[in-house]
Design a protein around this motif. Structure first.
Motif, short mmCIF file in Angstrom:
data_model
loop_
_atom_site.label_atom_id
_atom_site.label_comp_id
_atom_site.label_asym_id
_atom_site.label_seq_id
_atom_site.Cartn_x
_atom_site.Cartn_y
_atom_site.Cartn_z
N LYS A 12 -14.23 36.24 10.19
CA LYS A 12 -14.03 35.29 11.29
C LYS A 12 -13.39 34.03 10.72
CE LYS A 12 -17.97 36.93 14.01
NZ LYS A 12 -19.25 36.57 14.67
N PRO A 13 -12.62 33.30 11.53
CA PRO A 13 -11.91 32.13 11.00
C PRO A 13 -12.87 31.06 10.51
CG PRO A 13 -11.79 32.17 13.40
CD PRO A 13 -12.37 33.49 12.98
N ILE A 14 -12.41 30.29 9.56
CA ILE A 14 -13.14 29.11 9.12
C ILE A 14 -12.69 27.94 9.98
CG2 ILE A 14 -13.37 27.44 7.23
CD1 ILE A 14 -13.30 29.78 5.30
N ILE A 15 -13.62 27.40 10.75
CA ILE A 15 -13.32 26.33 11.69
C ILE A 15 -14.06 25.07 11.24
CG2 ILE A 15 -13.50 25.57 14.09
CD1 ILE A 15 -13.41 28.51 14.91
N ALA A 16 -13.33 23.98 11.16
CA ALA A 16 -13.91 22.73 10.67
C ALA A 16 -14.99 22.22 11.61
CB ALA A 16 -12.82 21.69 10.49
N ARG A 17 -16.12 21.81 11.04
CA ARG A 17 -17.20 21.23 11.82
C ARG A 17 -17.08 19.71 11.93
NH1 ARG A 17 -22.19 21.64 9.50
NH2 ARG A 17 -23.16 21.36 11.54
N ARG A 18 -16.17 19.14 11.16
CA ARG A 18 -16.01 17.68 11.18
C ARG A 18 -14.55 17.32 10.98
NH1 ARG A 18 -18.72 14.99 6.09
NH2 ARG A 18 -20.60 16.02 6.90
N THR A 19 -14.20 16.10 11.34
CA THR A 19 -12.85 15.58 11.10
C THR A 19 -12.82 14.96 9.71
OG1 THR A 19 -12.40 15.17 13.44
CG2 THR A 19 -11.15 13.86 11.84
N THR A 20 -11.75 15.26 8.98
CA THR A 20 -11.62 14.75 7.60
C THR A 20 -10.23 14.18 7.37
OG1 THR A 20 -13.26 16.31 6.75
CG2 THR A 20 -11.70 15.39 5.16
N PRO A 21 -10.15 12.93 6.88
CA PRO A 21 -11.28 12.01 6.74
C PRO A 21 -11.74 11.49 8.10
CG PRO A 21 -9.24 10.92 6.13
CD PRO A 21 -8.89 12.35 6.37
N ALA A 22 -12.99 11.05 8.15
CA ALA A 22 -13.54 10.56 9.42
C ALA A 22 -13.06 9.15 9.74
CB ALA A 22 -15.06 10.59 9.36
N THR A 23 -12.70 8.38 8.70
CA THR A 23 -12.21 7.01 8.87
C THR A 23 -11.03 6.80 7.94
OG1 THR A 23 -13.67 6.20 7.12
CG2 THR A 23 -14.57 6.22 9.37
N ASP A 24 -10.46 5.58 7.97
CA ASP A 24 -9.43 5.25 6.99
C ASP A 24 -10.05 5.29 5.59
OD1 ASP A 24 -7.17 4.84 8.52
OD2 ASP A 24 -7.70 2.78 9.02
N ILE A 25 -9.37 6.01 4.69
CA ILE A 25 -9.87 6.19 3.32
C ILE A 25 -8.80 5.70 2.35
CG2 ILE A 25 -10.53 7.90 1.58
CD1 ILE A 25 -12.63 7.58 3.70
N SER A 26 -9.24 5.01 1.31
CA SER A 26 -8.29 4.54 0.31
C SER A 26 -7.73 5.71 -0.49
CB SER A 26 -8.96 3.55 -0.64
OG SER A 26 -8.04 3.13 -1.63
N ALA A 27 -6.41 5.70 -0.67
CA ALA A 27 -5.76 6.74 -1.46
C ALA A 27 -5.52 6.29 -2.90
CB ALA A 27 -4.42 7.12 -0.82
N MET A 28 -5.87 5.04 -3.20
CA MET A 28 -5.61 4.49 -4.54
C MET A 28 -6.73 3.54 -4.93
SD MET A 28 -2.59 5.79 -5.32
CE MET A 28 -1.87 4.78 -6.61
N ASP A 29 -6.83 3.27 -6.24
CA ASP A 29 -7.68 2.18 -6.70
C ASP A 29 -6.91 0.88 -6.51
OD1 ASP A 29 -9.50 4.08 -7.50
OD2 ASP A 29 -8.97 3.96 -9.63
N GLY A 30 -7.56 -0.14 -5.93
CA GLY A 30 -6.86 -1.40 -5.70
C GLY A 30 -7.68 -2.37 -4.88
N TYR A 31 -7.01 -3.03 -3.92
CA TYR A 31 -7.67 -4.06 -3.11
C TYR A 31 -7.30 -3.85 -1.65
CZ TYR A 31 -8.78 -6.34 -7.49
OH TYR A 31 -9.27 -6.62 -8.74
N ALA A 32 -8.34 -3.83 -0.81
CA ALA A 32 -8.13 -3.72 0.64
C ALA A 32 -7.81 -5.11 1.18
CB ALA A 32 -9.38 -3.16 1.29
N VAL A 33 -6.72 -5.20 1.93
CA VAL A 33 -6.25 -6.51 2.40
C VAL A 33 -5.80 -6.42 3.86
CG1 VAL A 33 -5.46 -7.17 0.09
CG2 VAL A 33 -3.87 -6.06 1.67
N ARG A 34 -5.62 -7.64 4.45
CA ARG A 34 -4.98 -7.76 5.76
C ARG A 34 -3.54 -8.17 5.51
NH1 ARG A 34 -7.35 -11.12 9.90
NH2 ARG A 34 -6.45 -12.77 8.61
N ASP A 35 -2.59 -7.57 6.23
CA ASP A 35 -1.18 -7.88 5.99
C ASP A 35 -0.86 -9.35 6.22
OD1 ASP A 35 -0.39 -5.40 5.15
OD2 ASP A 35 0.37 -4.72 7.09
#
Length: 395
Positions: free
Chosen positions: A35-58
């Motif tokens: 049977k198909p593998i169906i995701a039980r959750r959304t991934t990622p669930a929120t904005d996730i950092s793709a790098m090491d660094g600093y989260a900022v406002r533009d």
């Protein structure tokens, strides 16, 4: 006696997938998904950092260079407990949830840290270095379709879907019976007679596992009909497929078929016009599939590859065609003309094509170890020289 193609078609008819079963994810590797593998959750669930660094406002970086106050840190699995406020930034690491208010992550190489301050020398442009919610997959999305064998990549997807169990095709249970008083267990020779190590059953067992089956037992039995009949009754209670090696000819002690006669053996075919392996047969005894293989090691393993592998692959949910992937390949050495029986020549793959192995004797075991391909020769094929195209199958 029937031809190879007809016998192969009959095997495919019998090779229907077994019913599904649910297994724990840790036991699913190598199994065929039912049977198909169906995701039980959304991934990622929120904005996730793709790098090491600093989260900022533009808007805080429009007049760079600027200094922002570092008000916290965010790690994967440990979010920053707060909101990104004007004039502030958050030290963040790959995989961490971005704080509310984050527009982007500036990589650490572009930031100079001075105590509680982070210095941004220029206004960032380009990618935001954030993985958006659902950018990998959404809840309810099919990640893996049924009918495929779960490998490392697909196991990752199944776990990411947050599944503890998956539905897979039941593995066919295979019991292997080697017959012959001359045979001994390897490393344990009989004291009563000079014996021959039973090599065939180990090769057949490895092939069964490679194509999705489970070897439930392996028996080595003498050529005594009463003993063999008792073994046959026990075997069909434990297996989906029983493979018998040896005793397939017409000698006085060839009981491979006779041992299943009390169990209403119904032959699907008996003998195939091939070389090696003419005595190969297939039937059902009390509804359980039974395959009879020759006793000679090469004959047994060649016929097992040609007929047992597609049978097991089909029962395991892969489809019998998965084990019959014949390809057109160039010869790197000459082949003699073929006789009146379809012949399967053992060979090995080289960068330039396939090379026939010198020793084609049906009992040759050293040559068998060198072989990784079968070359199909049709009845009446003329001699072929290097460079000619031939049909080949991974062995």
């Amino acid at each position: 006696m029937i031809g190879f193609d007809e016998a192969s078609a009959l095997v495919a008819d019998q090779a229907q997938a077994l019913p599904p079963e649910a297994v724990g994810l840790a036991l699913a590797d190598g199994r065929v998904l039912a049977k198909p593998i169906i995701a039980r959750r959304t991934t990622p669930a929120t904005d996730i950092s793709a790098m090491d660094g600093y989260a900022v406002r533009d808007e805080d970086l429009t007049d760079a260079p600027v200094r922002l106050t570092v008000i916290g840190q965010a790690y994967a699995g440990q979010a920053f407990d707060g909101v990104l406020t004007p004039g502030a930034c958050v030290r963040i690491f790959t995989g961490a949830t971005a704080p509310t208010g984050t527009d982007r992550v500036v990589i650490q190489e572009d930031v100079q840290r001075e105590g509680s301050q982070a210095v941004f020398s220029q206004t960032p442009h380009g990618g935001r270095n954030l993985r958006a919610p659902g950018s990998d997959f959404a809840a309810g999305e099919v990640l893996v379709e049924p009918g495929v064998r779960l490998n490392a990549q697909k196991m990752v997807a199944a776990a990411a879907a947050d599944l503890a169990r998956v539905s897979v095709v039941a593995r066919p249970r295979v019991l292997i019976i080697s017959t012959g008083e001359e045979l001994d267990e390897p490393g344990r020779p009989s004291k009563l007679r000079p014996g021959i190590p039973d090599s065939v059953s180990f090769g057949v067992a490895a092939l069964v596992r490679a194509w999705g089956g489970r070897v439930v037992d392996r028996w080595l039995l003498d050529d005594d009909l009463t003993t063999l009949e008792k073994a046959a009754r026990s075997a069909i209670d434990r297996a989906d497929v029983v493979v018998v090696t040896g005793g397939a000819s017409v000698g006085e002690r060839d009981f491979a078929k006779a041992m299943f006669a009390p169990l209403d053996l119904q032959l699907i075919f008996s003998k195939v016009a091939i070389k090696p392996g003419k005595p190969i047969w297939l039937g059902r005894a009390s509804g359980v599939l039974v395959v009879g293989l020759p006793g000679n090691p090469t004959s047994a393993l060649v016929t097992a590859r040609l007929f047992v592998a597609p049978l097991i692959a089909g029962l395991a949910g892969l489809g019998s065609a998965a084990a019959t992937d014949w390809r057109s390949t160039a010869l790197t050495g000459p082949l003699a003309a073929c006789g009146d029986r379809e012949t399967f020549v053992r060979g090995r793959r080289t960068p330039a094509g396939v090379e026939p192995i010198g020793d084609q004797d049906s009992s040759a075991q050293k040559a068998l170890a060198l072989s990784d391909v079968l070359i199909r020769r049709r009845p009446g094929d003329t001699a072929s020289s290097a460079g000619a195209l031939v049909e080949s199958l991974d062995f």
